[in-house]
Motif scaffolding. Structure first.
Motif, mmCIF file in Angstrom:
data_model
loop_
_atom_site.group_PDB
_atom_site.id
_atom_site.type_symbol
_atom_site.label_atom_id
_atom_site.label_comp_id
_atom_site.label_asym_id
_atom_site.label_seq_id
_atom_site.Cartn_x
_atom_site.Cartn_y
_atom_site.Cartn_z
ATOM 1 N N LEU A 141 0.306 -6.062 -9.352
ATOM 2 C CA LEU A 141 -0.222 -4.767 -8.043
ATOM 3 C C LEU A 141 -1.613 -5.668 -8.182
ATOM 4 C CD1 LEU A 141 1.507 -1.704 -9.288
ATOM 5 C CD2 LEU A 141 2.230 -3.006 -7.387
ATOM 6 N N HIS A 237 0.088 3.542 -7.744
ATOM 7 C CA HIS A 237 1.167 2.339 -7.346
ATOM 8 C C HIS A 237 2.361 3.076 -5.853
ATOM 9 C CE1 HIS A 237 -1.204 -0.266 -10.545
ATOM 10 N NE2 HIS A 237 -2.109 0.169 -9.425
ATOM 11 N N ARG A 240 2.547 1.596 -2.867
ATOM 12 C CA ARG A 240 2.390 0.357 -2.600
ATOM 13 C C ARG A 240 3.579 -0.138 -2.815
ATOM 14 N NH1 ARG A 240 -2.537 -2.225 -6.409
ATOM 15 N NH2 ARG A 240 -4.555 -0.333 -5.746
#
Length: 476
Positions: A141, A237, A240
């Protein structure tokens, strides 16, 4: 919605599919211009053909394909695409004579692109390569250049890389050998680094699986994956990952829409082909109708055809003769096998059939006894054992009459056959031979049964088998 709008949307959808699967972006307007053979769209079409051929060879798109195209000369790029297309069966003379400077021939390139798209079924391969980002366990990431996304870890690094000049004429053979040794050493070091990285990755993954044993978010797993642990430790995250899943969903939606609009695209390609044939009938330049696209430099055109051996005619004739000889050879062998089979079937006697049925019933009984089941009644009477049939006499009484299997099986055949005089002595001799043969067969079957019984007893240590004296005498 008009047909022109539908065609434009279909072409734009195809360009989106190419871009979604890692190929260079090509504008839908470029494909529409190629229908009218415009010269300013030749380069993106050559590049797209190169990438499609590379995808068919390797099954995926990566940065090495773009690097190879960038490092090749324009003439080499064109020659490579022509040869690969001819290897796949695209034997268009007009396409083979296109100029190597990518100046003309956009309509021919569009036709070749459509042919390759259908021949290799590239859209289906795109669909097969699609996979959910959540299925992969190794993720990275990061944010790069303002674009947020989830990308797989990679060890590719092209900084400072330069293609080795192995064919440089200024180098001596000793220098070339030295350069090859250096490359070989670098390759060995890279392989060792890859092996150690793979070992470390497997160790860390195993440690994560052991640490999360008993906790699972998937029904088919009893532990957490690396991505799931990463998401639990860093909840920020999630956005994302959600963004990447939405992108993947959009790509799948494009592929599903293509199934609905594919027919419209091929109808449009038919119009492209008809336009080309129309220019050929009118006597125009088949390689292009635009006057600005005519290449006056004849040296830039190189015809590419596959190399054909000079002995191709004799080789084809020889192969044809060998094929005819093999067909004739095996045809006679098949006829002999058919004659042999017919002869064998005609020589099989009723006694052999009864023996075969008896062996089948015996094997069935043995299998049932091994399975702990009681043996069922034989549906086929065993050979050699007489059966009793009730026959009503003239006086009205019934009396059992012994009829053998062989006699019962052949009685109908004898009734229908012509009557013939047979000597009594010959008949007695034949019956005596049959009786001796049956007696010998009975002894063999008893001996086989005794051996099988001994094997069964030896397999069971808690079983004791005592043979009766009469059975011992019979088996001797």
């Amino acid at each position: 919605m008009s047909r022109g709008v539908q065609v434009r949307e279909t072409i734009e959808l195809l360009c989106k599919i190419f871009k979604d699967n890692g190929m260079s972006g090509v504008e839908a307007e470029a494909l529409r211009k190629a229908k009218f053979d415009k010269s300013d769209v030749c380069f993106p079409l050559w590049r797209l053909l190169f990438e499609m051929i590379s995808f068919c060879q390797h099954g995926l798109m990566n940065s090495s394909i773009f690097t190879s195209f960038a490092h090749m000369k324009t003439e080499d790029q064109v020659m490579y695409v022509k040869k690969e297309m001819q290897k796949r069966g695209y034997l268009s003379r007009v396409f083979a004579t296109l100029p190597t400077d990518m100046s003309t021939g956009s309509r021919e390139l569009m036709l070749a692109l459509a042919w390759l798209l259908n021949k290799e079924d590239i859209i289906s391969k795109f669909m097969e390569n699609r996979a959910s980002p959540m299925d992969d366990d190794v993720v990275s990431l990061y944010e790069s250049q303002g674009q947020v996304g989830l990308y797989f870890q990679s060890v590719e690094s092209e900084e400072g890389w330069s293609q080795p000049a192995l064919g440089d004429k200024q180098q001596s053979p000793a220098q070339r050998v030295q350069q090859m040794l250096v490359l070989n050493t670098k390759l060995k070091m890279s392989l060792r680094l890859l092996h150690s990285s793979q070992h470390e990755y497997a160790t860390l993954t195993h440690r994560i699986h052991n640490s999360t044993y008993g906790v699972s978010l998937s029904p088919n797993m009893n532990h957490l994956t690396t991505m799931q642990v990463q998401m639990l430790r860093h909840p920020q995250h999630m956005k994302r990952v959600l963004s990447l899943l939405e992108q993947d969903s959009t790509r799948l939606e494009h592929l599903m829409q293509w199934d609905e609009k594919e027919t419209l695209f091929w109808e449009w390609m038919e119009s492209v082909l008809e336009l080309k044939l129309q220019h050929v009938r009118e006597g125009g330049d088949s390689a292009g109708a635009d006057s600005d696209s005519v290449n006056t430099n004849t040296c830039a055109t190189r015809t590419v055809f596959l190399e054909v051996p000079p002995t191709i005619g004799s080789d084809i004739a020889e192969s044809r003769r060998n094929l005819m000889n093999m067909i004739l050879h095996y045809e006679s062998a098949i006829e002999r096998l058919e004659d042999l089979w017919a002869t064998k079937r005609s020589t099989v006697s009723e006694w052999e059939l009864d023996k075969l049925l008896g062996d089948i019933n015996t094997e069935i009984s043995q299998l049932q006894s091994c399975l702990g089941q009681a043996p069922k009644e034989n549906t086929v009477p065993p050979p050699g054992r007489p059966r009793l049939t009730l026959v009503k006499n003239k006086g009205g009484s019934r009396a059992p009459v012994k009829v053998s299997n062989a006699v019962a099986a052949t009685s109908h055949g004898r009734d229908s056959a012509e009557e013939s005089t047979v000597s009594v002595h010959d008949e007695i001799g034949r019956l005596q031979q049959e009786a001796d043969m049956l007696e010998k067969e009975l002894k063999d079957m008893r001996r086989d049964c005794l051996h099988k019984l001994n094997r069964i007893v030896s397999a069971s240590p808690n079983t004791v088998c005592i043979m009766p004296p009469q059975l011992r005498k019979l088996c001797r």
